[in-house]
Design a protein around this motif. Structure first.
Motif, mmCIF file in Angstrom:
data_model
loop_
_atom_site.group_PDB
_atom_site.id
_atom_site.type_symbol
_atom_site.label_atom_id
_atom_site.label_comp_id
_atom_site.label_asym_id
_atom_site.label_seq_id
_atom_site.Cartn_x
_atom_site.Cartn_y
_atom_site.Cartn_z
ATOM 1 N N PHE A 13 14.838 55.563 -6.778
ATOM 2 C CA PHE A 13 15.831 54.248 -7.280
ATOM 3 C C PHE A 13 17.265 54.652 -7.530
ATOM 4 O O PHE A 13 18.123 54.332 -6.886
ATOM 5 C CB PHE A 13 15.406 53.431 -8.407
ATOM 6 N N ASP A 14 17.510 55.760 -8.315
ATOM 7 C CA ASP A 14 18.561 56.170 -8.565
ATOM 8 C C ASP A 14 19.491 56.691 -7.601
ATOM 9 O O ASP A 14 20.792 56.536 -7.409
ATOM 10 C CB ASP A 14 18.858 57.159 -10.079
ATOM 11 N N CYS A 39 1.942 51.320 -6.904
ATOM 12 C CA CYS A 39 3.325 51.841 -6.326
ATOM 13 C C CYS A 39 4.183 52.234 -7.527
ATOM 14 O O CYS A 39 4.661 51.257 -8.215
ATOM 15 C CB CYS A 39 3.939 50.820 -5.450
ATOM 16 N N ASP A 40 4.207 53.409 -7.970
ATOM 17 C CA ASP A 40 4.969 53.732 -8.999
ATOM 18 C C ASP A 40 6.540 53.850 -8.877
ATOM 19 O O ASP A 40 7.002 55.108 -8.168
ATOM 20 C CB ASP A 40 4.460 54.992 -9.750
ATOM 21 N N THR A 41 7.401 53.014 -9.287
ATOM 22 C CA THR A 41 8.898 53.073 -9.196
ATOM 23 C C THR A 41 9.423 54.073 -10.054
ATOM 24 O O THR A 41 10.562 54.360 -9.942
ATOM 25 C CB THR A 41 9.574 51.829 -9.291
ATOM 26 N N GLU A 42 8.801 54.594 -10.994
ATOM 27 C CA GLU A 42 9.215 55.511 -12.109
ATOM 28 C C GLU A 42 10.090 54.734 -12.847
ATOM 29 O O GLU A 42 10.955 55.373 -13.819
ATOM 30 C CB GLU A 42 9.900 56.734 -11.410
ATOM 31 N N GLU A 51 11.451 47.347 -0.695
ATOM 32 C CA GLU A 51 11.104 47.906 0.503
ATOM 33 C C GLU A 51 10.804 49.183 0.373
ATOM 34 O O GLU A 51 9.851 49.817 1.018
ATOM 35 C CB GLU A 51 12.319 47.564 1.394
ATOM 36 N N TYR A 52 11.725 50.008 -0.494
ATOM 37 C CA TYR A 52 11.844 51.525 -0.496
ATOM 38 C C TYR A 52 10.547 52.091 -1.428
ATOM 39 O O TYR A 52 9.943 52.989 -1.260
ATOM 40 C CB TYR A 52 12.961 52.178 -0.790
ATOM 41 N N LYS A 108 6.988 50.507 1.470
ATOM 42 C CA LYS A 108 6.822 51.764 2.290
ATOM 43 C C LYS A 108 5.861 52.757 1.800
ATOM 44 O O LYS A 108 4.866 53.207 2.420
ATOM 45 C CB LYS A 108 8.180 52.386 2.240
ATOM 46 N N PRO A 109 5.717 53.052 0.452
ATOM 47 C CA PRO A 109 4.788 53.906 0.045
ATOM 48 C C PRO A 109 3.360 53.336 0.180
ATOM 49 O O PRO A 109 2.548 54.074 0.641
ATOM 50 C CB PRO A 109 5.115 54.146 -1.645
ATOM 51 N N TYR A 110 3.428 52.109 0.156
ATOM 52 C CA TYR A 110 1.904 51.457 0.393
ATOM 53 C C TYR A 110 1.339 51.443 1.776
ATOM 54 O O TYR A 110 0.481 51.890 2.006
ATOM 55 C CB TYR A 110 1.982 50.044 -0.060
ATOM 56 N N GLU A 111 2.378 51.262 2.618
ATOM 57 C CA GLU A 111 2.311 51.116 4.199
ATOM 58 C C GLU A 111 2.020 52.713 4.639
ATOM 59 O O GLU A 111 1.219 52.983 5.575
ATOM 60 C CB GLU A 111 3.117 50.435 4.925
ATOM 61 N N ASP A 112 2.726 53.916 3.957
ATOM 62 C CA ASP A 112 2.381 55.078 4.203
ATOM 63 C C ASP A 112 1.024 55.499 3.789
ATOM 64 O O ASP A 112 0.453 56.383 4.633
ATOM 65 C CB ASP A 112 3.641 56.052 3.611
#
Ligand code: SF4
Length: 281
Positions: free
Chosen positions: A81-82, A46-49, A102-103, A107-111
């Motif tokens: 994030f920004d 999960c890449d938050t950038e 969470e965001y 969420k990306p993992y559960e999607d």
């Protein structure tokens, strides 16, 4: 692996097997340890950038070692994030308000998982009885802990990484965990590490800190101390000195008591090993 349930689930063809990597040592060691043992395994990150460059470099090396793609999962809400910080009026995440996880992670993992039946492999170690890791409430997800099942401990993880030729990610020289460069779980000496190793990112992190001109309320990554204050040379020297003292004290206190060391032997600033069990594995 000894757990019968895990083996039974592995035999069902329709089940997806997913190993989520954090860019940290435990999940990386788990991927290496389980290589060839999981049918049709999928790797994801999960890449938050907002990750460190070293994390991306390490994941690239790991991808080559595994001989398989690591899927980078980006935020699926449309907001990074920004954008979310802006929507929240500059309110930064904290251990109590962990909206970033969470965001940008959960969420990306559960999607990505969707409604498929999934076995999710998590790299919690046998010597981490105080951690729980990602446990989904989704009924289609079964979370398994191969290191706990097989009694794999920190020294085993280090050996697995060493023998693979990958070693640990290079940021471990100055930081104890994976995650975003501005992660609020960082200890003070890790902020100093960021300042010294990535001054540009330290400056970036500083830009998120604000003082409300009307209320005087401070939005800072650390409670009670801004990054400007932390970066003063006398404060940096003090943080380093405190860290060395604490390290020496703990080495003495846990001498010969491995069990105590497993639970409390971290080197955090305040004696609590706070971390995110989703981001920091
Ligand atoms: S690494 Fe830290 S800042 Fe980044 S998503 Fe996880 S908890 Fe939040």
């Amino acid at each position: 692996m000894s757990n019968e349930n895990t083996e039974e689930i592995q035999q069902k063809k329709s089940v997806r097997h997913i190993l989520a990597l954090s860019g940290g040592k435990d999940s990386s060691a788990l991927a290496i340890y389980m290589k060839g043992k999981i049918p049709n395994v999928e790797y994801c990150f999960c890449d938050t950038e907002k990750e460190l460059e070293e994390t991306y470099e390490y994941l690239n090396k790991l991808e080559t070692y595994l001989g398989q793609k690591i899927h980078h999962l980006k935020y699926s809400s449309g907001y990074g994030f920004d954008e979310i910080v802006q929507i929240k009026g500059g309110f930064l995440p904290s251990p109590e308000q962990r909206w970033c996880t969470e965001y940008l992670k959960l969420k990306p993992y559960e999607d990505y998982i969707g409604d498929d039946p999934v076995v999710s492999y998590v790299g919690i170690r046998a010597d981490e009885p105080h951690r729980t890791g990602y446990i989904s409430n989704k009924p289609n997800v079964k979370t398994v802990f191969p290191f706990v099942e097989d009694n794999v401990r920190l020294e085993d993880v280090e050996r697995i990484l060493e023998e693979s030729g990958l070693g640990v990610p290079s940021y471990y020289k100055w930081r104890s965990r994976s995650g975003c460069f501005f992660c609020f779980y960082q200890q003070k000496r890790e902020w100093v590490g960021l300042l010294e190793n990535h001054p540009d990112l330290f400056e970036e992190a500083k830009k998120y800190e604000k003082i409300d001109p009307h209320t005087g309320e401070r939005y800072t990554w650390n409670q009670g101390e801004s990054l400007d204050e932390l970066a003063r040379p006398e404060r940096v020297a003090q943080i380093k000195e405190n860290y060395e003292k604490r390290k020496a004290r703990k080495a003495n206190a846990f001498k010969g008591n491995q069990k105590l060391k497993d639970v409390w032997g971290d080197d955090s600033d305040d004696g609590e090993n706070l971390s995110c069990n989703i981001c920091h594995l």
